[in-house]
Design a protein around this motif. Sequence first.
Motif, PDB file in Angstrom:
ATOM      1  N   HIS A 161       3.108  -5.940  -8.443  1.00 31.48           N
ATOM      2  CA  HIS A 161       3.605  -5.604  -7.063  1.00 31.48           C
ATOM      3  C   HIS A 161       3.165  -3.959  -6.876  1.00 31.48           C
ATOM      4  O   HIS A 161       2.702  -3.378  -6.023  1.00 31.48           O
ATOM      5  CB  HIS A 161       4.972  -5.878  -6.637  1.00 31.48           C
ATOM      6  CG  HIS A 161       5.191  -7.212  -6.314  1.00 31.48           C
ATOM      7  ND1 HIS A 161       4.266  -8.093  -5.775  1.00 31.48           N
ATOM      8  CD2 HIS A 161       6.157  -8.048  -6.970  1.00 31.48           C
ATOM      9  CE1 HIS A 161       4.884  -9.307  -5.546  1.00 31.48           C
ATOM     10  NE2 HIS A 161       5.909  -9.210  -6.450  1.00 31.48           N
ATOM     11  N   LEU A 162       3.643  -3.095  -8.046  1.00 31.39           N
ATOM     12  CA  LEU A 162       3.551  -1.775  -8.090  1.00 31.39           C
ATOM     13  C   LEU A 162       2.082  -1.463  -8.243  1.00 31.39           C
ATOM     14  O   LEU A 162       1.813  -0.570  -7.299  1.00 31.39           O
ATOM     15  CB  LEU A 162       4.183  -1.124  -9.421  1.00 31.39           C
ATOM     16  CG  LEU A 162       4.092   0.343  -9.525  1.00 31.39           C
ATOM     17  CD1 LEU A 162       4.760   0.963  -8.511  1.00 31.39           C
ATOM     18  CD2 LEU A 162       4.755   0.665 -11.150  1.00 31.39           C
ATOM     19  N   LEU A 163       1.196  -2.248  -8.822  1.00 36.18           N
ATOM     20  CA  LEU A 163      -0.302  -1.718  -8.876  1.00 36.18           C
ATOM     21  C   LEU A 163      -0.912  -2.003  -7.362  1.00 36.18           C
ATOM     22  O   LEU A 163      -1.947  -1.212  -6.835  1.00 36.18           O
ATOM     23  CB  LEU A 163      -0.938  -2.474  -9.911  1.00 36.18           C
ATOM     24  CG  LEU A 163      -0.632  -2.258 -11.085  1.00 36.18           C
ATOM     25  CD1 LEU A 163      -1.351  -3.156 -12.246  1.00 36.18           C
ATOM     26  CD2 LEU A 163      -0.872  -0.737 -11.601  1.00 36.18           C
ATOM     27  N   ASN A 164      -0.465  -2.950  -6.641  1.00 36.32           N
ATOM     28  CA  ASN A 164      -0.825  -3.284  -5.141  1.00 36.32           C
ATOM     29  C   ASN A 164      -0.513  -2.301  -4.304  1.00 36.32           C
ATOM     30  O   ASN A 164      -1.228  -1.755  -3.271  1.00 36.32           O
ATOM     31  CB  ASN A 164      -0.263  -4.545  -4.753  1.00 36.32           C
ATOM     32  CG  ASN A 164      -1.057  -5.958  -5.480  1.00 36.32           C
ATOM     33  OD1 ASN A 164      -2.004  -5.619  -6.164  1.00 36.32           O
ATOM     34  ND2 ASN A 164      -0.458  -6.936  -5.682  1.00 36.32           N
ATOM     35  N   GLN A 165       0.829  -1.732  -4.467  1.00 34.26           N
ATOM     36  CA  GLN A 165       1.338  -0.617  -3.720  1.00 34.26           C
ATOM     37  C   GLN A 165       0.499   0.636  -4.005  1.00 34.26           C
ATOM     38  O   GLN A 165       0.234   1.509  -3.246  1.00 34.26           O
ATOM     39  CB  GLN A 165       2.879  -0.383  -4.099  1.00 34.26           C
ATOM     40  CG  GLN A 165       3.465   0.761  -3.256  1.00 34.26           C
ATOM     41  CD  GLN A 165       3.482   0.515  -1.799  1.00 34.26           C
ATOM     42  OE1 GLN A 165       3.059  -0.756  -1.230  1.00 34.26           O
ATOM     43  NE2 GLN A 165       4.088   1.354  -1.065  1.00 34.26           N
ATOM     44  N   ILE A 166       0.295   0.808  -5.190  1.00 36.09           N
ATOM     45  CA  ILE A 166      -0.724   2.266  -5.661  1.00 36.09           C
ATOM     46  C   ILE A 166      -2.205   2.103  -4.821  1.00 36.09           C
ATOM     47  O   ILE A 166      -2.599   3.081  -4.638  1.00 36.09           O
ATOM     48  CB  ILE A 166      -0.626   2.295  -7.141  1.00 36.09           C
ATOM     49  CG1 ILE A 166       0.719   2.879  -7.609  1.00 36.09           C
ATOM     50  CG2 ILE A 166      -1.759   3.270  -7.375  1.00 36.09           C
ATOM     51  CD1 ILE A 166       0.622   2.608  -9.119  1.00 36.09           C
ATOM     52  N   GLU A 167      -2.626   0.835  -5.085  1.00 37.45           N
ATOM     53  CA  GLU A 167      -3.971   0.776  -4.333  1.00 37.45           C
ATOM     54  C   GLU A 167      -3.933   1.043  -2.729  1.00 37.45           C
ATOM     55  O   GLU A 167      -4.743   1.680  -2.143  1.00 37.45           O
ATOM     56  CB  GLU A 167      -4.342  -0.577  -4.536  1.00 37.45           C
ATOM     57  CG  GLU A 167      -4.661  -0.998  -5.880  1.00 37.45           C
ATOM     58  CD  GLU A 167      -5.346  -2.277  -6.115  1.00 37.45           C
ATOM     59  OE1 GLU A 167      -5.559  -3.072  -5.130  1.00 37.45           O
ATOM     60  OE2 GLU A 167      -5.755  -2.731  -7.377  1.00 37.45           O
ATOM     61  N   SER A 168      -2.518   0.616  -2.169  1.00 37.03           N
ATOM     62  CA  SER A 168      -2.503   0.690  -0.582  1.00 37.03           C
ATOM     63  C   SER A 168      -2.462   2.237  -0.341  1.00 37.03           C
ATOM     64  O   SER A 168      -3.078   2.647   0.571  1.00 37.03           O
ATOM     65  CB  SER A 168      -1.183  -0.115  -0.441  1.00 37.03           C
ATOM     66  OG  SER A 168      -1.004   0.369   1.052  1.00 37.03           O
ATOM     67  N   LEU A 169      -1.509   2.759  -1.198  1.00 39.67           N
ATOM     68  CA  LEU A 169      -1.434   4.176  -0.903  1.00 39.67           C
ATOM     69  C   LEU A 169      -2.842   5.248  -1.425  1.00 39.67           C
ATOM     70  O   LEU A 169      -3.100   5.923  -0.591  1.00 39.67           O
ATOM     71  CB  LEU A 169      -0.576   4.981  -2.183  1.00 39.67           C
ATOM     72  CG  LEU A 169       1.107   4.360  -1.813  1.00 39.67           C
ATOM     73  CD1 LEU A 169       1.911   4.989  -3.051  1.00 39.67           C
ATOM     74  CD2 LEU A 169       1.412   5.231  -0.450  1.00 39.67           C
ATOM     75  N   GLU A 170      -3.829   4.678  -2.358  1.00 38.00           N
ATOM     76  CA  GLU A 170      -4.812   5.218  -2.322  1.00 38.00           C
ATOM     77  C   GLU A 170      -5.692   5.108  -1.320  1.00 38.00           C
ATOM     78  O   GLU A 170      -6.490   6.025  -1.134  1.00 38.00           O
ATOM     79  CB  GLU A 170      -5.459   4.759  -3.929  1.00 38.00           C
ATOM     80  CG  GLU A 170      -4.592   5.193  -5.357  1.00 38.00           C
ATOM     81  CD  GLU A 170      -5.382   4.450  -6.419  1.00 38.00           C
ATOM     82  OE1 GLU A 170      -5.456   5.078  -7.206  1.00 38.00           O
ATOM     83  OE2 GLU A 170      -5.959   3.470  -6.439  1.00 38.00           O
ATOM     84  N   ARG A 171      -5.690   3.964  -0.737  1.00 39.32           N
ATOM     85  CA  ARG A 171      -6.729   3.686   0.439  1.00 39.32           C
ATOM     86  C   ARG A 171      -6.110   4.272   1.497  1.00 39.32           C
ATOM     87  O   ARG A 171      -6.984   5.138   2.307  1.00 39.32           O
ATOM     88  CB  ARG A 171      -6.866   2.272   0.773  1.00 39.32           C
ATOM     89  CG  ARG A 171      -7.523   1.301  -0.322  1.00 39.32           C
ATOM     90  CD  ARG A 171      -7.653   0.057   0.241  1.00 39.32           C
ATOM     91  NE  ARG A 171      -6.525  -0.785   0.539  1.00 39.32           N
ATOM     92  CZ  ARG A 171      -5.734  -1.620  -0.253  1.00 39.32           C
ATOM     93  NH1 ARG A 171      -6.190  -1.736  -1.266  1.00 39.32           N
ATOM     94  NH2 ARG A 171      -4.789  -2.116   0.377  1.00 39.32           N
ATOM     95  N   GLY A 172      -4.943   4.463   1.955  1.00 37.52           N
ATOM     96  CA  GLY A 172      -4.314   5.069   3.070  1.00 37.52           C
ATOM     97  C   GLY A 172      -4.238   6.659   2.861  1.00 37.52           C
ATOM     98  O   GLY A 172      -4.373   7.299   4.103  1.00 37.52           O
ATOM     99  N   ASP A 176      -6.099   9.508  -5.939  1.00 39.05           N
ATOM    100  CA  ASP A 176      -6.554   8.512  -6.927  1.00 39.05           C
ATOM    101  C   ASP A 176      -5.158   8.707  -7.939  1.00 39.05           C
ATOM    102  O   ASP A 176      -4.906  10.000  -8.554  1.00 39.05           O
ATOM    103  CB  ASP A 176      -7.615   9.430  -7.806  1.00 39.05           C
ATOM    104  CG  ASP A 176      -7.859   8.391  -9.152  1.00 39.05           C
ATOM    105  OD1 ASP A 176      -7.313   7.499  -9.103  1.00 39.05           O
ATOM    106  OD2 ASP A 176      -8.655   8.977  -9.953  1.00 39.05           O
ATOM    107  N   ILE A 177      -4.356   7.712  -8.069  1.00 40.80           N
ATOM    108  CA  ILE A 177      -3.022   7.638  -8.651  1.00 40.80           C
ATOM    109  C   ILE A 177      -3.196   7.124 -10.062  1.00 40.80           C
ATOM    110  O   ILE A 177      -3.654   5.669 -10.112  1.00 40.80           O
ATOM    111  CB  ILE A 177      -1.992   7.011  -8.059  1.00 40.80           C
ATOM    112  CG1 ILE A 177      -1.642   7.412  -6.603  1.00 40.80           C
ATOM    113  CG2 ILE A 177      -0.690   6.916  -8.935  1.00 40.80           C
ATOM    114  CD1 ILE A 177      -0.800   6.871  -5.739  1.00 40.80           C
ATOM    115  N   ARG A 178      -3.057   7.916 -11.151  1.00 39.19           N
ATOM    116  CA  ARG A 178      -3.561   7.595 -12.542  1.00 39.19           C
ATOM    117  C   ARG A 178      -2.566   6.768 -13.289  1.00 39.19           C
ATOM    118  O   ARG A 178      -1.163   7.795 -13.584  1.00 39.19           O
ATOM    119  CB  ARG A 178      -4.278   8.459 -13.232  1.00 39.19           C
ATOM    120  CG  ARG A 178      -5.487   9.018 -12.243  1.00 39.19           C
ATOM    121  CD  ARG A 178      -5.996  10.399 -12.964  1.00 39.19           C
ATOM    122  NE  ARG A 178      -4.989  11.426 -12.576  1.00 39.19           N
ATOM    123  CZ  ARG A 178      -5.095  12.121 -11.240  1.00 39.19           C
ATOM    124  NH1 ARG A 178      -5.963  11.820 -10.317  1.00 39.19           N
ATOM    125  NH2 ARG A 178      -3.974  13.204 -11.038  1.00 39.19           N
TER     126      ARG A 178
END
Length: 257
Positions: A161-172, A176-178
Motif C-alpha cells: 500500500h505504501l509503495l502504491n501511495q509513493i507512486e501516486s505522489l510521484e505521478r501527481g 522521485d521518492i527513493r
Amino acid sequence: MKSFAISQQKGGVGKTTNTINIAGALAHRGHQVLAIDADPQGYLTNTLGFREAYQSDPPSLYDAIKTPHDHDAADLVVAHAEFDVLPANIDMFQLEQDLIASGRRPRQRFGDVLDQLQDYDYVLIDAPPSLGPINDNVLLAAEDIIIPVEADDSSVLAIEHLLNQIESLERGYDVDIRERAILISNVNYPLDNEQADAIAWFEDTFDGRAPVFEVRNRAAIKRSLGAGGSIFGEDAEETDMTAVYDDVAATLEEVEG
C-alpha cells in the motif's frame, strides 16, 4: 542537509524506535542531527522527555506546518542530550482536517518547514502511521524514505500500500521518492515460516533498490527508550544492535544531499 522520512502506515513496526536510534547513530558519528516528530500521537516527543512541549500552547509544529511562512520552525526546536528535537503537539490531531480544508498546497507545506532548518547535517522525520496529508507532506518534503517493517504478512501488505501511495505522489507531483533502507524490526531467531517468508520477500523486492537491515528484539533497546534516549546514549546499556544502526547510519552517509 539530508532529510529522511521514516514512514509506514502500519503501526507497531518500530517507526519511532528506529527514528531515535538512527538519529543517535548519526549523532554518535559526529553529525548535527534533528529528529522531527510529525506524528500527532507524539510518541517520539514523549519518549525523549518532552511531554510539556507536546501539551504546550501555540506556537508549535502544528502552526509551523499549517502556516509555515508565519512561523520559524527553528524557534520550536528543543535540545536533547544526543540530538535536537522538533516536538509534535497535541493540536496536530486536527492538522489533517485543516490542511484539506485550506485548499492551497495542502500536501506541500512541510517542505517550507524544512527550508527553515538548514543548520543540520541530517533531519529524520517520524511520520504518522497513516497515508493521509501529513504523511504525504513528509514524503514530498524529504523525497528519501526509510521504511520500518516487521517480519510478518501484514507488513508485506502494508508496504505494498505504501509503495502504491509513493507512486501516486510521484505521478501527481513530479518527484522521485527513493527508498534508502528497509529496517525489519523485532526479529526473533529461530525464525518461524512466516518470518522467514517475509524477510525473503523484503530482500527480493528491494534487491538493487535499498539495503535490508534486521534489528533483533533486544531488551537493551527498550531500556534505552525507557531512559529517554537511544542505544548510543552516554549511559545506554551495551547491545549488539549498535552495529546494525551504525551500518544504517553509514548507508545514509552515502546518500547525496
